[in-house]
Structure formats: structure tokens, C-alpha cells
Design a protein around this motif. Sequence first.
Motif, PDB file in Angstrom:
ATOM      1  N   PRO A 189       7.042  88.795  81.769  1.00 16.63           N
ATOM      2  CA  PRO A 189       6.939  86.917  81.971  1.00 16.63           C
ATOM      3  C   PRO A 189       5.214  87.093  81.596  1.00 16.63           C
ATOM      4  CG  PRO A 189       8.354  87.329  82.756  1.00 16.63           C
ATOM      5  CD  PRO A 189       8.358  89.106  82.429  1.00 16.63           C
ATOM      6  N   LEU A 190       4.353  88.381  81.934  1.00 19.03           N
ATOM      7  CA  LEU A 190       3.477  88.056  82.375  1.00 19.03           C
ATOM      8  C   LEU A 190       2.911  88.380  80.738  1.00 19.03           C
ATOM      9  CD1 LEU A 190       2.159  89.677  85.457  1.00 19.03           C
ATOM     10  CD2 LEU A 190       1.768  87.265  84.942  1.00 19.03           C
ATOM     11  N   ILE A 191       3.239  89.150  80.108  1.00 23.07           N
ATOM     12  CA  ILE A 191       2.439  89.526  78.307  1.00 23.07           C
ATOM     13  C   ILE A 191       3.346  89.073  77.671  1.00 23.07           C
ATOM     14  CG2 ILE A 191       3.110  91.504  76.390  1.00 23.07           C
ATOM     15  CD1 ILE A 191       3.016  93.887  79.221  1.00 23.07           C
ATOM     16  N   ASN A 192       4.296  88.489  77.793  1.00 24.19           N
ATOM     17  CA  ASN A 192       5.070  87.237  76.971  1.00 24.19           C
ATOM     18  C   ASN A 192       4.015  86.396  76.648  1.00 24.19           C
ATOM     19  OD1 ASN A 192       7.018  89.091  75.796  1.00 24.19           O
ATOM     20  ND2 ASN A 192       8.096  87.724  76.812  1.00 24.19           N
ATOM     21  N   GLU A 193       3.153  85.729  77.663  1.00 24.94           N
ATOM     22  CA  GLU A 193       2.303  84.202  78.186  1.00 24.94           C
ATOM     23  C   GLU A 193       0.884  84.717  77.195  1.00 24.94           C
ATOM     24  OE1 GLU A 193       3.745  81.750  82.191  1.00 24.94           O
ATOM     25  OE2 GLU A 193       2.088  82.878  82.112  1.00 24.94           O
ATOM     26  N   ALA A 194       0.754  85.633  78.096  1.00 27.71           N
ATOM     27  CA  ALA A 194      -0.367  86.504  77.264  1.00 27.71           C
ATOM     28  C   ALA A 194      -0.472  86.482  75.977  1.00 27.71           C
ATOM     29  CB  ALA A 194      -1.246  87.924  77.738  1.00 27.71           C
ATOM     30  N   TYR A 195       0.177  87.382  75.407  1.00 31.86           N
ATOM     31  CA  TYR A 195       0.799  87.292  73.695  1.00 31.86           C
ATOM     32  C   TYR A 195       0.655  86.306  72.924  1.00 31.86           C
ATOM     33  CZ  TYR A 195       1.252  92.540  72.917  1.00 31.86           C
ATOM     34  OH  TYR A 195       0.420  93.720  73.017  1.00 31.86           O
ATOM     35  N   ASP A 196       1.857  84.619  73.784  1.00 30.68           N
ATOM     36  CA  ASP A 196       1.491  84.116  73.080  1.00 30.68           C
ATOM     37  C   ASP A 196       0.243  83.048  72.861  1.00 30.68           C
ATOM     38  OD1 ASP A 196       4.255  84.123  73.084  1.00 30.68           O
ATOM     39  OD2 ASP A 196       4.665  82.739  74.664  1.00 30.68           O
ATOM     40  N   ALA A 197      -0.352  83.326  74.221  1.00 25.11           N
ATOM     41  CA  ALA A 197      -1.999  82.770  74.654  1.00 25.11           C
ATOM     42  C   ALA A 197      -2.757  83.243  72.848  1.00 25.11           C
ATOM     43  CB  ALA A 197      -2.363  82.825  75.502  1.00 25.11           C
ATOM     44  N   ALA A 198      -2.496  84.485  72.699  1.00 22.77           N
ATOM     45  CA  ALA A 198      -3.626  85.102  71.459  1.00 22.77           C
ATOM     46  C   ALA A 198      -3.284  84.884  70.070  1.00 22.77           C
ATOM     47  CB  ALA A 198      -3.210  86.521  72.511  1.00 22.77           C
ATOM     48  N   GLU A 199      -1.619  84.626  69.906  1.00 22.49           N
ATOM     49  CA  GLU A 199      -1.184  83.982  68.521  1.00 22.49           C
ATOM     50  C   GLU A 199      -1.814  82.786  68.141  1.00 22.49           C
ATOM     51  OE1 GLU A 199       3.047  85.386  68.641  1.00 22.49           O
ATOM     52  OE2 GLU A 199       2.754  87.302  69.300  1.00 22.49           O
TER      53      GLU A 199
END
Length: 331
Positions: A226-236
Motif C-alpha cells: 500500500p505504501l509503494i502503491n501510493e508513492a507510485y501513484d504520486a510519481a505517475e
Amino acid sequence: MKYAVVGAGAMGLRYGILLQENAGVAVDFIEPTQASLDKIRAQDNQVWKSRDHQERHQIKINIFSPEDYTGEPDVWIFFMKQMQLQETLERLSPKFKAGQTALGAMNGMGHIEKLQKYFDDEHIIGGTAMIATVLNDFGDVDFMGAESAGSSVYANLTEQPSQVMDNLLVDFQAAHLNPSYTENFMGTLLTKVFFNAVENSIATMFQSRMGQLMAYDGFLEGIARPLINEAYDAAEAAGIKLIETRDEMVAQVDYVSNVANPLHFPSMYQDFVKGRPTEVDYINGWIADLAEKHGTEAPNHRLVTNFVHLAEAMREFTPPVNKLAPDYTGA
């Protein structure tokens, strides 16, 4: 090339010593923290170096305060805490010369913008290091892992090749820093930030070694992903492409926790148990800010940021046990 390492902490000492001892290049150390500078000078300008708590011996180094330094390095390597960098740059600013390169390989984000005030974009390199190192005390560093353990990645801010980068990679390879090169500047930096947003912050909150996090069967899918997904969503949302996929990032957390560095306490924990502020605002907090800036949200990162600050506040009532202390005998 000649190097000036700014910050004689765990990673600064490791980089500088490896370049000096293995690559045989000239290295100066600049230490802005007075207590650390005093300790090393009291040791006759020597620092203690161990590997995995063994073979402790002293190594002579050239060390200076920012004000005393008169050298002219080709590359300045900055290994400061994010909250200390601006003051250090101001103290060093009279020493910077045109054509010199700044390499920022620090934890978290925020340093590149500060370096841009003193160095042009063509002379700024970003880097990340997956190299476990512990500072036992000022002037006392412990390299974790075998001689060639760990790896590092570097990118020019311009995302174009350069002669300085070519020369640096040769020296860093000789130093056993296992360097690689990319032309994705932000993707390179954020790969390490996103990793630290899981491992460093969670291990610090629970005062655990990286491998101990895996005692919870749901750590990878229930916490890391979940932390990784949120971070990748922000980067994208910000138009940034990482150099690893989401699944590769989860796999890296798994590998580092179980195989590469299961016994390691991350640098954020090292600050936490010594009563210092952590860099969580420059890691999880930065990710949450990035998400909000680009129209998405990262509530888990915001929550982790607040939890780490809560843990810092709770040190007043429940002082943490320093599991890195020489006399600590627990797990």
C-alpha cells in the motif's frame, strides 16, 4: 579526480574511506558538526573502521571544518542530513569554484534544489546507495556486509552523459561501491526514497531490524505494497517514471529484509535512538506532499509521517533502547 566528502557520518566515512583506500584517489573530509570534528581530531585525525563489528582499526584521514577548508576538489560529495544541508552549504559557499561538480547521495528529497543555488545543472549528480553502514560514534564507522556488498546508482541532472560521470564511475567501481548509471534523474532518486519510506520509517517506529519486520506475515502485502502503491501513484501523477516497477520494488523490500541486510538498523533508527530528529518529513512527508501537489492523495504516508513524529515525542516518556550500543545484549 579529487573528492571532498561533506559530512563525516556513516555514509560519508564509508564513501571517503573506500575511495581513499581502494581506489587510491585523493579525498578530503569536511565535517560541519563540531562534536564530530573535535572527536576525530582528538584521535589524531583518525577514524575507527570495522566491518560487521570485527577487525576494528584506525585510518588516517584529512579532515577540516567548512571554514578551514582550502582544497579544490573536482567533486563535492554531500552526505548530510537534509535538515543540516542548507546551513552547511552557506558555510562552504565561498569555497565553491566554477566547474566543480556536486554529488548528492543523501536520504530523502529536498537537497537537489538546495544544490542548484550553488552549482549549475550541468554539474549536479544525483545518487542513491543501497549500502548498509552504522556510525557507532563520532569517528567510529562500521561497514555492514562483505567487502563488495551493496550497490549504488547515479544520474546527471541533465540526464545526459558527461566526462565527469565517466571518471566518477571508474573511481567508484575501483572503490567497490558497485556503481551503475542511468539517464532517469528523478526516477533514480525516488527509487531509494520509496524504499526508505517503507523500510526506514516502519523499522524506526517499531525499533526493529529490517529482517524482523518480516516476522509479520502481512508485512509485504499489507504494509509495504500500500505504501509503494501510493508513492507510485504520486510519481505517475507528477509525470515521473521510476526505474523499477511496483512489483520489483516490493521484491526489493523482500530481498533486502530477508537476504541482503536482515540484521541492519536503518539510518532513521540510528537517529531516533540517539535522540536526534528523523528525516521522515523528507521521505514519507515528501511523498504525501508530492501526491497532494499533483491531485492525488497518500494518506498512508501522511499517517506514517505523523506516527514517526509521535514516536519521537514519546521518547520523553519511554526512552528507546539503543540496540546498536556495544553493551546491548538483546535481539
